[in-house]
Design an enzyme around this catalytic site. Structure first.
Site, PDB file in Angstrom:
ATOM      1  CE  LYS A   1      -3.993  -0.500   4.762  1.00  0.00           C
ATOM      2  NZ  LYS A   1      -5.269   0.157   5.123  1.00  0.00           N
TER       3      LYS A   1
ATOM      4  CG  HIS B   1      -2.139  -0.836   1.082  1.00  0.00           C
ATOM      5  ND1 HIS B   1      -2.117  -2.171   1.402  1.00  0.00           N
ATOM      6  CD2 HIS B   1      -3.399  -0.572   0.649  1.00  0.00           C
ATOM      7  CE1 HIS B   1      -3.316  -2.688   1.190  1.00  0.00           C
ATOM      8  NE2 HIS B   1      -4.106  -1.744   0.726  1.00  0.00           N
TER       9      HIS B   1
END
Length: 267
Positions: A159, A155
């Site tokens: 995040k 990600h």
């Protein structure tokens, strides 16, 4: 027409949810909520999301718009989400929860609140990912305990939770199919002299880099072969479209705790 409110409206997912609602049929954006201290208070939600003026002003308190929506879409933080769930339960509003990082206690509270209102909770709203959940159940049951299993996820750098909620759900699906408890068999990263891998562990590897929206791979490997099931999201719109679809579906449901498998008829 289902009236939908979006909280966290100034965030990446919030703006994408607004855009998806604008493009969809059968739903309308009726309220948009941001932090009380936001400098955007009073701005038009549609202009913020880049879809043009919608006549929906950003507000800083969900209590100010309780009469304006039927379903709330929430992709915020665990603490904010749980506050919103409590408010929705108190006032008979339905809620779609896409927030990740909820702990066991918070998930338990969702089950309690679902006796009062309809709640849809899914770590990933993507239709493709939810098809992967279904496929992985079949693969794991067929392969059994003869294959080593690893979950790899990537990600963007912003995040804050790891592994991702989707990665954990992928692991849960596989563990449940094999009759294992993920809490007992999960291994999160490896370093140093770890020794040989045990047959029944499920490993997780987490990568955080750049602007990656979300990549997930489940690897099944044994002597002589391996199978990889991979899903790659290139746009947050895939999650937003799923959330809108979930809102439409949830608008017709009685109190209960649901997920995207229910929405897609994959049970």
């Amino acid at each position: 027409m289902i009236r939908v409110a979006v909280t966290g409206a100034a965030g990446r997912m919030g703006k994408t949810n607004i855009e998806a609602l604008h493009l969809a049929e059968g739903v309308e954006l009726s309220a948009a909520i941001v932090e009380p201290s936001s400098s955007l208070l009073g701005a038009d939600a549609g202009e913020l999301a880049g879809v043009g003026r919608l006549g929906v002003k950003l507000v800083g308190d969900i209590n100010d718009v309780l009469d304006d929506f039927d379903v709330l879409i929430d992709f915020t933080t665990p603490s904010t989400t749980m506050d919103n769930v409590a408010i929705c339960a108190q006032h008979g509003k339905k809620i779609v929860v896409g927030t990740t990082g909820l702990n066991d206690e918070q998930k338990g509270e969702l089950e309690v609140r679902a006796t009062q209102i309809a709640i849809l909770f899914a770590p990933n709203m993507s239709v493709g990912v939810n098809v992967c959940f279904k496929v992985l159940d079949l693969i794991a049951k067929t392969l059994g305990d003869d294959y080593d299993i690893e979950v790899i996820e990537t990600h963007h750098r912003h995040k804050v939770d790891a592994p991702s909620g989707t990665a954990l759900r992928l692991g849960e699906v596989v563990a449940n199919a094999l009759g294992r408890d993920l809490k007992e068999c999960a291994v999160y990263g490896r370093e140093g002299q770890t020794g040989a891998r045990s047959r029944k562990e499920i490993g997780f590897e987490t990568i955080r880099a750049g602007d990656v929206v979300g990549d997930h791979t489940v690897l099944f490997a044994t002597e002589g072969e391996r199978i990889e099931i991979t899903h790659k999201a290139s746009s947050r719109m895939t999650f937003a479209k799923g959330a809108v679809r979930a809102s439409l579906w949830l608008g017709q449901r009685e109190p209960g705790l649901y997920d995207m498998q229910d929405v897609l008829g994959l049970r």
